[in-house]
Design a protein around this motif. Structure first.
Motif, PDB file in Angstrom:
ATOM      1  N   VAL A  75      -0.112   1.531  -0.258  1.00 42.29           N
ATOM      2  CA  VAL A  75      -0.523   0.945   0.924  1.00 42.29           C
ATOM      3  C   VAL A  75       0.803   0.586   1.786  1.00 42.29           C
ATOM      4  O   VAL A  75       1.985   0.948   1.395  1.00 42.29           O
ATOM      5  CB  VAL A  75      -0.543  -0.557   0.361  1.00 42.29           C
ATOM      6  N   ALA A  76       0.661   0.034   2.996  1.00 37.66           N
ATOM      7  CA  ALA A  76       1.555  -0.133   3.959  1.00 37.66           C
ATOM      8  C   ALA A  76       2.517  -1.138   3.367  1.00 37.66           C
ATOM      9  O   ALA A  76       3.863  -1.270   3.669  1.00 37.66           O
ATOM     10  CB  ALA A  76       1.237  -0.505   5.490  1.00 37.66           C
ATOM     11  N   ASP A  77       2.021  -2.259   3.003  1.00 31.63           N
ATOM     12  CA  ASP A  77       3.048  -3.447   2.589  1.00 31.63           C
ATOM     13  C   ASP A  77       2.335  -3.880   1.307  1.00 31.63           C
ATOM     14  O   ASP A  77       1.143  -4.389   1.181  1.00 31.63           O
ATOM     15  CB  ASP A  77       3.206  -4.468   3.651  1.00 31.63           C
ATOM     16  N   VAL A  78       3.024  -3.894  -0.025  1.00 25.71           N
ATOM     17  CA  VAL A  78       2.598  -4.377  -1.349  1.00 25.71           C
ATOM     18  C   VAL A  78       2.211  -5.980  -1.021  1.00 25.71           C
ATOM     19  O   VAL A  78       1.152  -6.231  -1.634  1.00 25.71           O
ATOM     20  CB  VAL A  78       3.565  -4.020  -2.348  1.00 25.71           C
ATOM     21  N   GLU A  79       2.850  -6.652  -0.569  1.00 27.60           N
ATOM     22  CA  GLU A  79       2.789  -8.201  -0.402  1.00 27.60           C
ATOM     23  C   GLU A  79       1.219  -8.576   0.383  1.00 27.60           C
ATOM     24  O   GLU A  79       0.583  -9.387  -0.268  1.00 27.60           O
ATOM     25  CB  GLU A  79       3.884  -9.098   0.108  1.00 27.60           C
ATOM     26  N   LEU A 118      -0.619  -1.041  -6.622  1.00 28.93           N
ATOM     27  CA  LEU A 118      -0.039  -0.961  -5.189  1.00 28.93           C
ATOM     28  C   LEU A 118       1.340  -0.497  -5.078  1.00 28.93           C
ATOM     29  O   LEU A 118       2.254  -0.702  -5.928  1.00 28.93           O
ATOM     30  CB  LEU A 118      -0.105  -2.256  -4.470  1.00 28.93           C
ATOM     31  N   LEU A 119       1.362   0.604  -4.401  1.00 27.64           N
ATOM     32  CA  LEU A 119       2.930   1.178  -4.138  1.00 27.64           C
ATOM     33  C   LEU A 119       3.136   1.208  -2.550  1.00 27.64           C
ATOM     34  O   LEU A 119       2.155   1.303  -1.873  1.00 27.64           O
ATOM     35  CB  LEU A 119       3.074   2.638  -4.648  1.00 27.64           C
ATOM     36  N   SER A 120       4.223   0.702  -2.084  1.00 26.51           N
ATOM     37  CA  SER A 120       4.456   1.001  -0.633  1.00 26.51           C
ATOM     38  C   SER A 120       6.203   1.372  -0.787  1.00 26.51           C
ATOM     39  O   SER A 120       6.832   1.383  -1.477  1.00 26.51           O
ATOM     40  CB  SER A 120       4.394  -0.356   0.027  1.00 26.51           C
ATOM     41  N   ASP A 121       6.357   1.999   0.575  1.00 28.72           N
ATOM     42  CA  ASP A 121       7.985   2.200   0.854  1.00 28.72           C
ATOM     43  C   ASP A 121       8.782   1.019   0.838  1.00 28.72           C
ATOM     44  O   ASP A 121       8.333   0.023   0.932  1.00 28.72           O
ATOM     45  CB  ASP A 121       8.051   2.726   2.148  1.00 28.72           C
TER      46      ASP A 121
END
Length: 121
Positions: A75-79, A118-121
């Protein structure tokens, strides 16, 4: 980890969380021929034919957020994604946290109780 614009939210990782990690490591290594890299008593990386890690097998304990298999999606953003899951009826299982060298992660359950990461940079 970059999202693939053609297929956003693709599978990025998987985890097997189990009360008997050594048994699970042996089982999956024999079942699929996965190379296993034991990091410590609680976690091992498993990989593809080239040895690149694609998932892990972890020791579940009393404080583990889940047992079983969890699939992690990019995802682009985990939160933001975690908040959206809650809006849709999901429930937090693991608060967002940093993973050294891998970005951020979080875990929720969907309305049916399935564990989703969920994983994001």
């Amino acid at each position: 980890m970059q999202e693939d614009s053609t297929f956003p939210h693709t599978v990025a990782w998987f985890d097997v969380s189990t009360p008997d990690a050594p048994r699970a490591r042996r089982f999956y290594q024999e079942m699929f021929g996965w190379p296993v890299n034991v990091l410590d008593d609680t976690y091992s990386l498993v990989g593809d034919a080239d040895g690149r890690p694609t998932g892990g097998i972890g020791q579940a304990g009393p404080g583990s957020p889940y047992t079983g298999i969890a699939v992690y999606f990019r995802v682009a953003d985990v939160e933001t994604a975690l908040a959206r899951a809650e809006e849709l009826g999901g429930a937090r299982r693991l608060e967002p946290r940093a993973l050294p060298g891998m970005g951020r992660m979080a875990v929720f359950t969907d309305p049916d109780g399935n564990v989703v990461g969920l994983l994001s940079d």
